[in-house]
Scaffold this motif. Structure first.
Motif, PDB file in Angstrom:
ATOM      1  N   PRO A 101       0.841  -1.204   0.000  1.00 31.17           N
ATOM      2  CA  PRO A 101       0.000   0.000   0.000  1.00 31.17           C
ATOM      3  C   PRO A 101       0.876   1.255   0.000  1.00 31.17           C
ATOM      4  N   PRO A 102       0.415   2.330  -0.673  1.00 27.46           N
ATOM      5  CA  PRO A 102       1.209   3.562  -0.698  1.00 27.46           C
ATOM      6  C   PRO A 102       1.331   4.148   0.709  1.00 27.46           C
ATOM      7  N   PRO A 103       2.445   4.831   0.983  1.00 26.47           N
ATOM      8  CA  PRO A 103       2.642   5.383   2.323  1.00 26.47           C
ATOM      9  C   PRO A 103       1.633   6.479   2.638  1.00 26.47           C
ATOM     10  N   ASN A 104       1.481   6.717   3.918  1.00 27.10           N
ATOM     11  CA  ASN A 104       0.532   7.715   4.391  1.00 27.10           C
ATOM     12  C   ASN A 104       1.260   8.551   5.452  1.00 27.10           C
ATOM     13  N   PHE A 105       2.166   9.420   4.972  1.00 27.79           N
ATOM     14  CA  PHE A 105       3.064  10.149   5.871  1.00 27.79           C
ATOM     15  C   PHE A 105       2.445  11.439   6.397  1.00 27.79           C
ATOM     16  N   THR A 106       2.789  11.783   7.633  1.00 26.45           N
ATOM     17  CA  THR A 106       2.577  13.149   8.106  1.00 26.45           C
ATOM     18  C   THR A 106       3.650  14.007   7.413  1.00 26.45           C
ATOM     19  N   PRO A 107       3.491  15.343   7.361  1.00 25.28           N
ATOM     20  CA  PRO A 107       4.519  16.177   6.719  1.00 25.28           C
ATOM     21  C   PRO A 107       5.900  15.943   7.325  1.00 25.28           C
ATOM     22  N   ALA A 108       5.973  15.811   8.642  1.00 23.46           N
ATOM     23  CA  ALA A 108       7.267  15.578   9.299  1.00 23.46           C
ATOM     24  C   ALA A 108       7.846  14.236   8.875  1.00 23.46           C
ATOM     25  N   HIS A 113      11.558  10.652   6.004  1.00 21.86           N
ATOM     26  CA  HIS A 113      11.705   9.531   5.083  1.00 21.86           C
ATOM     27  C   HIS A 113      12.820   9.810   4.076  1.00 21.86           C
ATOM     28  N   ARG A 114      12.886  11.043   3.582  1.00 19.80           N
ATOM     29  CA  ARG A 114      13.944  11.423   2.647  1.00 19.80           C
ATOM     30  C   ARG A 114      15.281  11.559   3.363  1.00 19.80           C
ATOM     31  N   GLN A 115      15.212  12.168   4.560  1.00 19.98           N
ATOM     32  CA  GLN A 115      16.427  12.413   5.345  1.00 19.98           C
ATOM     33  C   GLN A 115      17.200  11.117   5.611  1.00 19.98           C
ATOM     34  N   VAL A 116      16.483  10.069   5.985  1.00 26.91           N
ATOM     35  CA  VAL A 116      17.159   8.807   6.316  1.00 26.91           C
ATOM     36  C   VAL A 116      17.421   7.953   5.074  1.00 26.91           C
ATOM     37  N   GLY A 117      17.029   8.466   3.913  1.00 28.00           N
ATOM     38  CA  GLY A 117      17.317   7.754   2.674  1.00 28.00           C
ATOM     39  C   GLY A 117      16.409   6.563   2.434  1.00 28.00           C
ATOM     40  N   ALA A 118      15.275   6.536   3.132  1.00 33.16           N
ATOM     41  CA  ALA A 118      14.380   5.378   3.001  1.00 33.16           C
ATOM     42  C   ALA A 118      13.835   5.259   1.579  1.00 33.16           C
ATOM     43  N   HIS A 119      13.754   6.411   0.879  1.00 36.86           N
ATOM     44  CA  HIS A 119      13.229   6.372  -0.498  1.00 36.86           C
ATOM     45  C   HIS A 119      14.221   5.726  -1.459  1.00 36.86           C
ATOM     46  N   LEU A 120      15.465   5.521  -1.012  1.00 33.10           N
ATOM     47  CA  LEU A 120      16.494   4.936  -1.874  1.00 33.10           C
ATOM     48  C   LEU A 120      16.639   3.423  -1.680  1.00 33.10           C
ATOM     49  N   LEU A 121      15.955   2.884  -0.687  1.00 32.88           N
ATOM     50  CA  LEU A 121      16.114   1.456  -0.395  1.00 32.88           C
ATOM     51  C   LEU A 121      15.549   0.608  -1.536  1.00 32.88           C
ATOM     52  N   PRO A 122      16.231  -0.512  -1.829  1.00 31.66           N
ATOM     53  CA  PRO A 122      15.693  -1.390  -2.886  1.00 31.66           C
ATOM     54  C   PRO A 122      14.378  -2.025  -2.454  1.00 31.66           C
ATOM     55  N   ALA A 123      13.507  -2.273  -3.420  1.00 32.46           N
ATOM     56  CA  ALA A 123      12.248  -2.971  -3.125  1.00 32.46           C
ATOM     57  C   ALA A 123      12.569  -4.381  -2.633  1.00 32.46           C
ATOM     58  N   ALA A 124      11.668  -4.927  -1.821  1.00 26.98           N
ATOM     59  CA  ALA A 124      11.854  -6.298  -1.347  1.00 26.98           C
ATOM     60  C   ALA A 124      11.464  -7.270  -2.457  1.00 26.98           C
ATOM     61  N   PRO A 125      12.391  -8.140  -2.896  1.00 26.75           N
ATOM     62  CA  PRO A 125      11.980  -9.156  -3.867  1.00 26.75           C
ATOM     63  C   PRO A 125      10.926 -10.064  -3.238  1.00 26.75           C
ATOM     64  N   PHE A 182       6.812   5.644  20.019  1.00 25.89           N
ATOM     65  CA  PHE A 182       5.963   5.223  18.913  1.00 25.89           C
ATOM     66  C   PHE A 182       6.771   5.329  17.613  1.00 25.89           C
ATOM     67  N   GLY A 183       6.653   4.305  16.772  1.00 26.28           N
ATOM     68  CA  GLY A 183       7.409   4.312  15.522  1.00 26.28           C
ATOM     69  C   GLY A 183       6.902   5.333  14.514  1.00 26.28           C
ATOM     70  N   VAL A 184       7.443   5.269  13.309  1.00 26.03           N
ATOM     71  CA  VAL A 184       7.047   6.205  12.244  1.00 26.03           C
ATOM     72  C   VAL A 184       6.641   5.436  10.983  1.00 26.03           C
ATOM     73  N   PHE A 185       6.083   6.182  10.037  1.00 27.49           N
ATOM     74  CA  PHE A 185       5.706   5.678   8.720  1.00 27.49           C
ATOM     75  C   PHE A 185       4.579   4.629   8.800  1.00 27.49           C
TER      76      PHE A 185
END
Ligand SMILES: [Zn+2]
Length: 231
Positions: A101-108, A113-125, A182-185
């Motif tokens: 499912p597409p993410p549902n992020f708060t603005p923060a 998500h970009r700061q930690v480079g999560a958008h660069l992680l490879p998809a899970a095969p 509490f976690g994020v994302f």
């Protein structure tokens, strides 16, 4: 890779993005989560450091379908004798039958998500899922592990509780980056908050989180009061 002993029967394996956990019952190992894609070699190295053959790994439990937790599950599923377990609601995503499912992020969170480079992680095969789990199921390791359904981070997020040991594998419902909280994302934030509350009511002496260092018994108690954001 770094191998950290938490208890004689429990090790944390620090990988490139998220930790995984190895639980030992005699000569048999259970792995909780698998890191990002292409980290099975690091997990094999960790098992060898424990003085065991990789054939000791029999069970892989996935806390949820995200690529930093299920990334190497498909590689590990190809090892002889390994069974992969995940909640039934995340199983179709893990198998690659439906997109995550597409993410549902708060603005923060979008910034983080970009700061930690999560958008660069490879998809899970895609991975095989050999057993689909539900809330209240038991898994044969650690004296009887209990599946705690924690929907919200994803629909099929779970925590895995070892009542005899007081150990809880929380997945991403709880994190310890900066402080235990509490976690994020999360996909469904109110649902994740309810799941978080449920986890904080468990008697936990060691909280093995999806990101960051394990949470001590003393810190765990404070989560109940201080772990949730205001809104
Ligand atoms: Zn996640």
């Amino acid at each position: 890779m770094e191998l950290v002993e938490l208890r004689p029967e429990l090790h944390l394996v620090r990988l490139s993005f998220a930790p995984v956990y190895l639980w030992r019952d005699g000569d048999t190992l259970t792995l909780i989560d698998t890191g990002i894609a292409a980290e099975s070699g690091e997990i094999a190295a960790a098992i060898e450091l424990l003085g065991l053959p990789t054939a000791a790994l029999r069970t892989v439990v996935l806390t949820h379908c995200h690529q930093d937790h299920a990334g190497s599950a498909g590689e590990l599923a190809a090892w002889p004798g390994v069974r992969v377990l995940a909640h039934r609601a995340d199983a179709p995503v893990l198998r690659g039958e439906v997109p995550g499912p597409p993410p549902n992020f708060t603005p923060a969170e979008a910034r983080l998500h970009r700061q930690v480079g999560a958008h660069l992680l490879p998809a899970a095969p895609p991975t095989r899922v050999d057993r689909e789990l539900a809330d209240g199921d038991t898994i044969e390791f650690g004296g009887g592990a209990v599946v705690v359904g924690t929907p919200g981070h994803t629909d099929g997020s779970i925590a895995v509780w070892l009542p005899a040991a007081g150990v809880l594998f929380t997945g991403d419902t709880v994190s310890n980056v900066g402080e235990p909280r509490f976690g994020v994302f999360h996909l469904d934030r109110p649902a994740a908050m309810a799941s978080f509350r449920r986890l904080t009511e468990l008697p936990v002496t060691l909280g093995c989180v999806g990101h960051g260092a394990p949470i001590t018994e003393r810190e765990w108690v404070t989560l109940r009061e201080d772990g949730l954001p205001e809104a």
